[in-house]
Enzyme design. Structure first.
Site, PDB file in Angstrom:
ATOM      1  N   GLY A  45       5.264   6.666   3.236  1.00  0.00           N
ATOM      2  CA  GLY A  45       5.960   6.219   4.432  1.00  0.00           C
ATOM      3  C   GLY A  45       6.176   4.717   4.365  1.00  0.00           C
ATOM      4  O   GLY A  45       5.385   4.003   3.733  1.00  0.00           O
ATOM      5  N   GLN A  50       7.820  -3.711   7.434  1.00  0.00           N
ATOM      6  CA  GLN A  50       7.103  -3.905   6.159  1.00  0.00           C
ATOM      7  C   GLN A  50       7.994  -4.488   5.067  1.00  0.00           C
ATOM      8  O   GLN A  50       7.494  -4.920   4.027  1.00  0.00           O
ATOM      9  CB  GLN A  50       6.522  -2.577   5.661  1.00  0.00           C
ATOM     10  CG  GLN A  50       5.444  -2.015   6.575  1.00  0.00           C
ATOM     11  CD  GLN A  50       4.878  -0.726   6.010  1.00  0.00           C
ATOM     12  OE1 GLN A  50       5.412   0.333   6.239  1.00  0.00           O
ATOM     13  NE2 GLN A  50       3.800  -0.827   5.251  1.00  0.00           N
ATOM     14  N   CYS A  98      -2.317   1.778   3.803  1.00  0.00           N
ATOM     15  CA  CYS A  98      -1.015   1.225   4.183  1.00  0.00           C
ATOM     16  C   CYS A  98      -0.546   0.304   3.066  1.00  0.00           C
ATOM     17  O   CYS A  98      -1.335  -0.486   2.543  1.00  0.00           O
ATOM     18  CB  CYS A  98      -1.166   0.451   5.491  1.00  0.00           C
ATOM     19  SG  CYS A  98       0.361  -0.280   6.075  1.00  0.00           S
ATOM     20  N   LEU A  99       0.734   0.387   2.726  1.00  0.00           N
ATOM     21  CA  LEU A  99       1.263  -0.470   1.655  1.00  0.00           C
ATOM     22  C   LEU A  99       1.188  -1.949   2.027  1.00  0.00           C
ATOM     23  O   LEU A  99       1.185  -2.797   1.138  1.00  0.00           O
ATOM     24  CB  LEU A  99       2.711  -0.080   1.332  1.00  0.00           C
ATOM     25  CG  LEU A  99       2.905   1.322   0.740  1.00  0.00           C
ATOM     26  CD1 LEU A  99       4.384   1.622   0.553  1.00  0.00           C
ATOM     27  CD2 LEU A  99       2.153   1.476  -0.579  1.00  0.00           C
ATOM     28  N   HIS A 140       1.480   6.808  12.184  1.00  0.00           N
ATOM     29  CA  HIS A 140       1.199   5.580  11.423  1.00  0.00           C
ATOM     30  C   HIS A 140       2.461   4.719  11.314  1.00  0.00           C
ATOM     31  O   HIS A 140       2.427   3.510  11.573  1.00  0.00           O
ATOM     32  CB  HIS A 140       0.652   5.940  10.034  1.00  0.00           C
ATOM     33  CG  HIS A 140       0.387   4.756   9.160  1.00  0.00           C
ATOM     34  ND1 HIS A 140      -0.885   4.353   8.815  1.00  0.00           N
ATOM     35  CD2 HIS A 140       1.234   3.863   8.575  1.00  0.00           C
ATOM     36  CE1 HIS A 140      -0.803   3.261   8.057  1.00  0.00           C
ATOM     37  NE2 HIS A 140       0.480   2.947   7.893  1.00  0.00           N
ATOM     38  N   GLU A 141       3.580   5.346  10.937  1.00  0.00           N
ATOM     39  CA  GLU A 141       4.830   4.587  10.787  1.00  0.00           C
ATOM     40  C   GLU A 141       5.348   4.120  12.141  1.00  0.00           C
ATOM     41  O   GLU A 141       5.865   3.009  12.267  1.00  0.00           O
ATOM     42  CB  GLU A 141       5.894   5.426  10.058  1.00  0.00           C
ATOM     43  CG  GLU A 141       5.523   5.849   8.653  1.00  0.00           C
ATOM     44  CD  GLU A 141       4.986   4.718   7.796  1.00  0.00           C
ATOM     45  OE1 GLU A 141       5.485   3.579   7.906  1.00  0.00           O
ATOM     46  OE2 GLU A 141       4.043   4.971   7.017  1.00  0.00           O
ATOM     47  N   HIS A 144       3.875   0.994  13.217  1.00  0.00           N
ATOM     48  CA  HIS A 144       4.479  -0.201  12.593  1.00  0.00           C
ATOM     49  C   HIS A 144       5.629  -0.753  13.435  1.00  0.00           C
ATOM     50  O   HIS A 144       5.754  -1.972  13.585  1.00  0.00           O
ATOM     51  CB  HIS A 144       5.016   0.132  11.197  1.00  0.00           C
ATOM     52  CG  HIS A 144       3.991   0.061  10.111  1.00  0.00           C
ATOM     53  ND1 HIS A 144       3.335  -1.106   9.772  1.00  0.00           N
ATOM     54  CD2 HIS A 144       3.509   1.004   9.264  1.00  0.00           C
ATOM     55  CE1 HIS A 144       2.494  -0.870   8.770  1.00  0.00           C
ATOM     56  NE2 HIS A 144       2.575   0.406   8.450  1.00  0.00           N
TER      57      HIS A 144
HETATM   58 NI    NI Z   1       1.554   1.424   6.916  1.00  0.00          NI
END
Ligand code: NI
Length: 185
Positions: A45, A50, A98-99, A140-141, A144
């Site tokens: 995701g 991000q 998370c990236l 989660h997304e 963000h």
């Molecule tokens: Ni994330």
């Protein structure tokens, strides 16, 4: 095009996000770039903040998990101007990563089910319910685009234990195989 992923500590991850209009410039290209960036980083995701854009857009592709769990096959989705209208079901704890927060994985408690309204990449509106891991990825997304990160949701003790790791990320000390942008270089 692979874009750099913004790392914990960068203010864009906390910025208020704007809705996307159908005439948003080069939206198709942006979405393609987000998928490419996500695949390159081996994520499932990615949200627009991000990659440095404070807009209400995120993408999810669970195909990499389909080898072990066939139910994830073909789940490749774009969420534009999403709004979670309801969260329900049991509260479940599960480890998340998370990236934007590389090297950290922590247990996060979330409701097992959601109802969400969003537009797909063709601006077709949807209202759908998701449960379990599908819901968790979306939550989660969605966080963000609300300026929330999973480490905001962990216990104070766990937060204390990862404090030095987080401050390393803020200082730009990352060890990723993908391109990143930290607040300090
Ligand atoms: Ni994330």
């Amino acid at each position: 095009m692979i874009l750099p992923i913004y790392i914990y500590g960068h203010p864009v991850l906390r910025e208020e996000t704007k809705e996307i209009a159908p005439e948003y410039p080069d939206l198709k290209q942006l979405i393609e770039n987000m998928f490419e960036t996500m695949y390159n980083a081996e994520g499932i995701g990615l949200a627009a903040p991000q990659i440095g854009l404070p807009v209400r857009l995120f993408v999810i592709d669970l195909e990499p998990l389909a080898e072990d769990e066939p139910k994830y096959a073909g789940f490749r989705k774009v969420f534009i101007n999403a709004k979670i209208v309801e969260e329900f079901g049991n509260e479940v704890k599960m480890n998340e990563g998370c990236l934007s927060i590389p090297g950290i994985s922590e247990s996060v408690e979330r409701n097992s089910s959601i109802r969400i309204q969003y537009m797909d990449e063709n601006f077709v509106p949807h209202e759908e319910e998701y449960t379990d891991f599908f819901a968790r990825c979306i939550q989660h997304e969605y966080d963000h685009i609300e300026g929330i990160l999973f480490v905001d949701k962990i216990t104070p003790i766990r937060k204390q234990l990862i404090k030095s790791k987080l401050s390393n990320l803020i200082k730009g000390r990352t060890n990723c195989h993908y391109k990143v942008r930290a607040v300090k270089k």
